[in-house]
Design a protein around this motif. Structure first.
Motif, PDB file in Angstrom:
ATOM      1  N   GLN A  20       0.846  -1.203   0.000  1.00 45.83           N
ATOM      2  CA  GLN A  20       0.000   0.000   0.000  1.00 45.83           C
ATOM      3  C   GLN A  20       0.877   1.246   0.000  1.00 45.83           C
ATOM      4  O   GLN A  20       1.916   1.305   0.661  1.00 45.83           O
ATOM      5  CB  GLN A  20      -0.908   0.000   1.228  1.00 45.83           C
ATOM      6  CG  GLN A  20      -1.951   1.100   1.216  1.00 45.83           C
ATOM      7  CD  GLN A  20      -2.904   0.980   2.401  1.00 45.83           C
ATOM      8  OE1 GLN A  20      -2.618   1.477   3.489  1.00 45.83           O
ATOM      9  NE2 GLN A  20      -4.023   0.303   2.187  1.00 45.83           N
ATOM     10  N   GLY A  21       0.443   2.223  -0.765  1.00 44.19           N
ATOM     11  CA  GLY A  21       1.139   3.509  -0.800  1.00 44.19           C
ATOM     12  C   GLY A  21       0.147   4.653  -0.786  1.00 44.19           C
ATOM     13  O   GLY A  21      -0.969   4.529  -1.300  1.00 44.19           O
ATOM     14  N   THR A  22       0.557   5.777  -0.191  1.00 43.76           N
ATOM     15  CA  THR A  22      -0.307   6.957  -0.109  1.00 43.76           C
ATOM     16  C   THR A  22       0.400   8.155  -0.755  1.00 43.76           C
ATOM     17  O   THR A  22       1.573   8.421  -0.457  1.00 43.76           O
ATOM     18  CB  THR A  22      -0.640   7.287   1.359  1.00 43.76           C
ATOM     19  OG1 THR A  22      -1.304   6.159   1.949  1.00 43.76           O
ATOM     20  CG2 THR A  22      -1.527   8.518   1.453  1.00 43.76           C
ATOM     21  N   HIS A  23      -0.308   8.841  -1.623  1.00 46.51           N
ATOM     22  CA  HIS A  23       0.253  10.018  -2.285  1.00 46.51           C
ATOM     23  C   HIS A  23      -0.622  11.229  -1.967  1.00 46.51           C
ATOM     24  O   HIS A  23      -1.844  11.196  -2.150  1.00 46.51           O
ATOM     25  CB  HIS A  23       0.313   9.811  -3.801  1.00 46.51           C
ATOM     26  CG  HIS A  23       0.927  10.959  -4.534  1.00 46.51           C
ATOM     27  ND1 HIS A  23       2.276  11.228  -4.514  1.00 46.51           N
ATOM     28  CD2 HIS A  23       0.360  11.934  -5.310  1.00 46.51           C
ATOM     29  CE1 HIS A  23       2.529  12.294  -5.234  1.00 46.51           C
ATOM     30  NE2 HIS A  23       1.375  12.756  -5.737  1.00 46.51           N
ATOM     31  N   LEU A  24       0.011  12.294  -1.482  1.00 47.48           N
ATOM     32  CA  LEU A  24      -0.695  13.549  -1.206  1.00 47.48           C
ATOM     33  C   LEU A  24      -0.477  14.507  -2.383  1.00 47.48           C
ATOM     34  O   LEU A  24       0.658  14.800  -2.764  1.00 47.48           O
ATOM     35  CB  LEU A  24      -0.172  14.195   0.081  1.00 47.48           C
ATOM     36  CG  LEU A  24      -0.463  13.443   1.389  1.00 47.48           C
ATOM     37  CD1 LEU A  24       0.159  14.177   2.553  1.00 47.48           C
ATOM     38  CD2 LEU A  24      -1.960  13.302   1.591  1.00 47.48           C
ATOM     39  N   PHE A  25      -1.573  14.971  -2.937  1.00 45.28           N
ATOM     40  CA  PHE A  25      -1.520  15.894  -4.079  1.00 45.28           C
ATOM     41  C   PHE A  25      -2.081  17.246  -3.629  1.00 45.28           C
ATOM     42  O   PHE A  25      -3.296  17.381  -3.404  1.00 45.28           O
ATOM     43  CB  PHE A  25      -2.325  15.304  -5.236  1.00 45.28           C
ATOM     44  CG  PHE A  25      -2.274  16.109  -6.505  1.00 45.28           C
ATOM     45  CD1 PHE A  25      -1.157  16.888  -6.823  1.00 45.28           C
ATOM     46  CD2 PHE A  25      -3.344  16.101  -7.398  1.00 45.28           C
ATOM     47  CE1 PHE A  25      -1.112  17.622  -8.002  1.00 45.28           C
ATOM     48  CE2 PHE A  25      -3.304  16.833  -8.578  1.00 45.28           C
ATOM     49  CZ  PHE A  25      -2.189  17.584  -8.874  1.00 45.28           C
ATOM     50  N   HIS A  26      -1.186  18.256  -3.470  1.00 46.95           N
ATOM     51  CA  HIS A  26      -1.598  19.594  -3.039  1.00 46.95           C
ATOM     52  C   HIS A  26      -1.920  20.443  -4.267  1.00 46.95           C
ATOM     53  O   HIS A  26      -1.098  20.564  -5.195  1.00 46.95           O
ATOM     54  CB  HIS A  26      -0.478  20.281  -2.237  1.00 46.95           C
ATOM     55  CG  HIS A  26      -0.090  19.541  -0.988  1.00 46.95           C
ATOM     56  ND1 HIS A  26      -0.924  19.382   0.070  1.00 46.95           N
ATOM     57  CD2 HIS A  26       1.078  18.920  -0.654  1.00 46.95           C
ATOM     58  CE1 HIS A  26      -0.316  18.705   1.028  1.00 46.95           C
ATOM     59  NE2 HIS A  26       0.911  18.394   0.604  1.00 46.95           N
ATOM     60  N   ILE A  27      -3.093  21.023  -4.266  1.00 50.69           N
ATOM     61  CA  ILE A  27      -3.499  21.914  -5.367  1.00 50.69           C
ATOM     62  C   ILE A  27      -3.623  23.321  -4.783  1.00 50.69           C
ATOM     63  O   ILE A  27      -4.562  23.631  -4.021  1.00 50.69           O
ATOM     64  CB  ILE A  27      -4.834  21.465  -5.979  1.00 50.69           C
ATOM     65  CG1 ILE A  27      -4.705  20.031  -6.514  1.00 50.69           C
ATOM     66  CG2 ILE A  27      -5.252  22.412  -7.100  1.00 50.69           C
ATOM     67  CD1 ILE A  27      -6.010  19.454  -7.014  1.00 50.69           C
ATOM     68  N   LEU A  28      -2.650  24.178  -5.111  1.00 46.20           N
ATOM     69  CA  LEU A  28      -2.651  25.564  -4.633  1.00 46.20           C
ATOM     70  C   LEU A  28      -3.333  26.459  -5.670  1.00 46.20           C
ATOM     71  O   LEU A  28      -3.297  26.172  -6.875  1.00 46.20           O
ATOM     72  CB  LEU A  28      -1.212  26.030  -4.384  1.00 46.20           C
ATOM     73  CG  LEU A  28      -0.359  25.131  -3.469  1.00 46.20           C
ATOM     74  CD1 LEU A  28       1.041  25.723  -3.300  1.00 46.20           C
ATOM     75  CD2 LEU A  28      -1.030  24.953  -2.114  1.00 46.20           C
ATOM     76  N   GLY A  29      -3.924  27.556  -5.213  1.00 51.21           N
ATOM     77  CA  GLY A  29      -4.636  28.438  -6.131  1.00 51.21           C
ATOM     78  C   GLY A  29      -5.763  27.710  -6.836  1.00 51.21           C
ATOM     79  O   GLY A  29      -5.911  27.793  -8.070  1.00 51.21           O
ATOM     80  N   TYR A  30      -6.548  27.009  -6.069  1.00 50.37           N
ATOM     81  CA  TYR A  30      -7.602  26.162  -6.625  1.00 50.37           C
ATOM     82  C   TYR A  30      -8.558  26.945  -7.523  1.00 50.37           C
ATOM     83  O   TYR A  30      -8.946  26.484  -8.601  1.00 50.37           O
ATOM     84  CB  TYR A  30      -8.366  25.500  -5.474  1.00 50.37           C
ATOM     85  CG  TYR A  30      -9.576  24.721  -5.896  1.00 50.37           C
ATOM     86  CD1 TYR A  30      -9.459  23.474  -6.488  1.00 50.37           C
ATOM     87  CD2 TYR A  30     -10.868  25.246  -5.713  1.00 50.37           C
ATOM     88  CE1 TYR A  30     -10.574  22.764  -6.882  1.00 50.37           C
ATOM     89  CE2 TYR A  30     -11.991  24.539  -6.118  1.00 50.37           C
ATOM     90  CZ  TYR A  30     -11.834  23.298  -6.698  1.00 50.37           C
ATOM     91  OH  TYR A  30     -12.938  22.593  -7.095  1.00 50.37           O
ATOM     92  N   SER A  31      -8.925  28.177  -7.121  1.00 53.63           N
ATOM     93  CA  SER A  31      -9.887  28.962  -7.897  1.00 53.63           C
ATOM     94  C   SER A  31      -9.339  29.323  -9.269  1.00 53.63           C
ATOM     95  O   SER A  31     -10.087  29.413 -10.250  1.00 53.63           O
ATOM     96  CB  SER A  31     -10.265  30.235  -7.133  1.00 53.63           C
ATOM     97  OG  SER A  31      -9.100  31.015  -6.883  1.00 53.63           O
ATOM     98  N   GLN A  32      -8.014  29.497  -9.359  1.00 52.25           N
ATOM     99  CA  GLN A  32      -7.414  29.835 -10.647  1.00 52.25           C
ATOM    100  C   GLN A  32      -7.507  28.660 -11.625  1.00 52.25           C
ATOM    101  O   GLN A  32      -7.617  28.853 -12.833  1.00 52.25           O
ATOM    102  CB  GLN A  32      -5.951  30.232 -10.453  1.00 52.25           C
ATOM    103  CG  GLN A  32      -5.780  31.473  -9.578  1.00 52.25           C
ATOM    104  CD  GLN A  32      -4.321  31.805  -9.345  1.00 52.25           C
ATOM    105  OE1 GLN A  32      -3.489  31.679 -10.267  1.00 52.25           O
ATOM    106  NE2 GLN A  32      -4.007  32.247  -8.137  1.00 52.25           N
ATOM    107  N   HIS A  33      -7.451  27.457 -11.093  1.00 50.78           N
ATOM    108  CA  HIS A  33      -7.561  26.287 -11.964  1.00 50.78           C
ATOM    109  C   HIS A  33      -8.982  26.120 -12.499  1.00 50.78           C
ATOM    110  O   HIS A  33      -9.186  25.441 -13.510  1.00 50.78           O
ATOM    111  CB  HIS A  33      -7.146  25.013 -11.202  1.00 50.78           C
ATOM    112  CG  HIS A  33      -5.695  24.984 -10.827  1.00 50.78           C
ATOM    113  ND1 HIS A  33      -4.689  24.908 -11.756  1.00 50.78           N
ATOM    114  CD2 HIS A  33      -5.102  25.040  -9.609  1.00 50.78           C
ATOM    115  CE1 HIS A  33      -3.504  24.903 -11.134  1.00 50.78           C
ATOM    116  NE2 HIS A  33      -3.741  25.002  -9.824  1.00 50.78           N
ATOM    117  N   ARG A  34      -9.925  26.775 -11.844  1.00 47.90           N
ATOM    118  CA  ARG A  34     -11.304  26.691 -12.299  1.00 47.90           C
ATOM    119  C   ARG A  34     -11.665  27.837 -13.236  1.00 47.90           C
ATOM    120  O   ARG A  34     -12.737  27.828 -13.850  1.00 47.90           O
ATOM    121  CB  ARG A  34     -12.263  26.728 -11.108  1.00 47.90           C
ATOM    122  CG  ARG A  34     -12.217  25.470 -10.237  1.00 47.90           C
ATOM    123  CD  ARG A  34     -13.505  25.321  -9.486  1.00 47.90           C
ATOM    124  NE  ARG A  34     -14.620  25.201 -10.414  1.00 47.90           N
ATOM    125  CZ  ARG A  34     -15.873  25.556 -10.157  1.00 47.90           C
ATOM    126  NH1 ARG A  34     -16.171  26.096  -9.006  1.00 47.90           N
ATOM    127  NH2 ARG A  34     -16.822  25.406 -11.061  1.00 47.90           N
TER     128      ARG A  34
END
Length: 361
Positions: A20-34
Motif C-alpha cells: 500500500q502507498g499513499t500520495h498527497l496531491f496539493h493543489i494551490l490556487g484552486y480557484s485559478q484552476h477553475r
C-alpha cells in the motif's frame, strides 16, 4: 493386534501479498484552476506503489479530454492511471480530501480490487465528486485543496515451504503388561483356588471382569461366604494357570517347554476351560490354533472336541479336511476316530455323507 498404518502430515501456507502507498496531491490556487481558459486537467507527478508507477489526474470543471463528456457543473472528476506499457495490475484505491484544519480526512471514493490494464481503457479508474463536499469547507482553505490517494496493489501470494507437521507417537497399550505383573507379584490377591491339590491365587475383581462365570461365583447370589479356598474340579493346574495368564494378559503363555503334541493337548484343554468359564475370545483363539494344526492323527479328536463344545467353524474345518483330502481311510484307522464313533456317531455320519457326495460328484 491391529497395527496402525504409518502416516505423515505436511503443511504449507498461502499468504496474500499486498503493498500500500499513499500520495498527497496539493493543489494551490484552486480557484485559478477553475477560471476560464485554465487547463482542464491538473496532474500529479508519478508516484510508485507495488513496483508500478501511477499518476493522479484532477478535473476541477468536470470535463475529461477533448470533446469529452462534461459532467454537471456541481461535480469534479478525479482519475487514477497506471503508467508503462503492457502492464496489468490488480489494485484497489481510495480518494480522500485532507482537512486543512484539525478534523479527520473525508473519504469521497473507495473502489475494491480491480484490474488495471495499460493496453485497455481499464488503465484508468475514474470517480466523480460532488463539489459541495468541499466548497466551501475546511477541506478547501486559503484556496488550497489536498487530495490523498491511497493505492493498494495485490501481488503474487507467497506460499511457504512445506514443513512436516509435528506428530506425537503414542506407544502401544501396556495395560496387559501391568495386569500381568499384578498376577506375577500376587500383590493384593483376595481369592485362592485349589486345583489338583495346588493353591493358585488371584484377584476377584479381575476374574469377575473377564468372565461372567467367575463373576457369578464370586459376587452372585450363590457365592460362598468367608475367605475359604475355592476347589476347582476336573481341570489340571497347568491349564488353570494358562487360563489365569490369559485373563490377566489377554494372551496365551509361551508354552516353550512343550512338545508339539503336548502343545496341541494343552490348547484342547484350554478350549474346554474357556467354554466352561464363558471366555469367548480365548475359545476362538484356541479354535484358530487347532484349525491351523489339523492333521490326520488328530483331526478326529479335534472334531469330537468341536462337536462337544459347539465350535461350529472348527467342526466344519475338520470335516472339510477329511473329505477334501480323501483322508477318510487314514483317519478311520486312528484311535481318535474309534472314540469319535463311540461318543459322537452323528458327526461320523455327517462326515461320511459328505465324503460320499464328493466321490459321487
Amino acid at each position: 493386534m491391529t497395527h496402525q498404518m504409518p502416516s505423515s502430515k505436511t503443511v504449507s501456507t498461502c499468504v496474500p501479498q499486498r503493498e500500500q502507498g499513499t500520495h498527497l496531491f496539493h493543489i494551490l490556487g484552486y480557484s485559478q484552476h477553475r477560471a476560464a481558459g485554465a487547463p482542464e486537467c491538473i496532474m500529479s507527478d508519478k508516484f510508485p506503489v507495488g513496483g508500478h508507477d501511477w499518476i493522479l489526474s484532477f478535473y476541477p470543471n468536470g470535463t475529461i479530454g477533448k470533446g469529452a463528456h462534461r459532467f454537471s457543473g456541481d461535480c469534479v472528476v478525479a482519475a487514477l492511471k497506471l503508467l508503462h506499457k503492457n502492464t496489468m495490475v490488480r489494485a484497489s484505491w481510495e480518494l480522500r480530501l485532507l482537512d486543512q484544519g484539525t478534523g479527520p480526512s473525508l473519504s469521497v471514493h473507495k473502489e475494491v480490487s480491480r484490474v488495471f490494464n495499460t493496453n485497455e481503457d481499464s488503465r484508468f479508474a475514474v470517480c466523480v465528486i460532488k463539489r459541495k463536499l468541499f466548497e466551501p469547507t475546511t477541506y478547501l482553505q486559503d484556496d488550497r485543496l489536498t487530495i490523498e490517494c491511497i493505492v493498494t496493489v495485490s501481488k503474487e501470494p507467497h506460499v511457504t515451504g512445506t514443513i512436516s507437521f509435528p506428530r506425537i507417537e503414542v506407544p502401544p497399550s501396556d495395560i496387559a503388561e501391568h495386569f500381568g505383573k499384578l498376577l506375577e507379584t500376587k500383590e493384593g490377591v483376595d481369592v485362592t483356588f485349589i486345583v489338583g491339590g495346588v493353591n493358585l491365587t488371584a484377584h476377584k475383581m479381575v476374574l469377575a471382569t473377564r468372565s461372567p462365570v467367575f463373576r457369578a461365583e464370586l459376587y452372585g447370589p450363590m457365592r460362598e461366604g468367608g475367605t475359604e479356598p475355592i476347589v476347582v474340579e476336573d481341570i489340571h493346574p497347568d491349564v488353570f494357570r494358562g487360563l489365569l495368564h490369559f485373563i490377566y494378559n489377554d494372551s496365551l503363555p509361551p508354552f516353550d517347554d512343550l512338545t508339539e503334541d503336548d502343545y496341541g493337548e494343552m490348547i484342547r484343554h484350554l478350549l474346554v476351560a474357556a467354554d466352561r468359564f464363558a471366555m469367548e475370545r480365548l475359545k476362538l483363539m484356541c479354535q484358530s490354533i487347532l484349525c491351523e494344526g489339523i492333521r490326520v492323527q488328530t483331526v478326529a479328536t479335534t472334531l469330537a472336541l468341536a462337536d462337544q463344545h459347539h465350535c461350529d467353524m472348527l467342526k466344519d474345518a475338520c470335516i472339510e479336511f477329511i473329505t477334501s483330502s480323501n483322508a477318510m481311510d487314514a483317519v478311520a484307522a486312528t484311535p481318535g476316530y474309534k472314540s469319535l464313533k463311540r461318543t459322537c456317531p452323528s458327526v461320523v455320519i455327517e462326515a461320511l455323507e459328505k465324503t460320499s457326495r464328493i466321490r459321487k460328484a
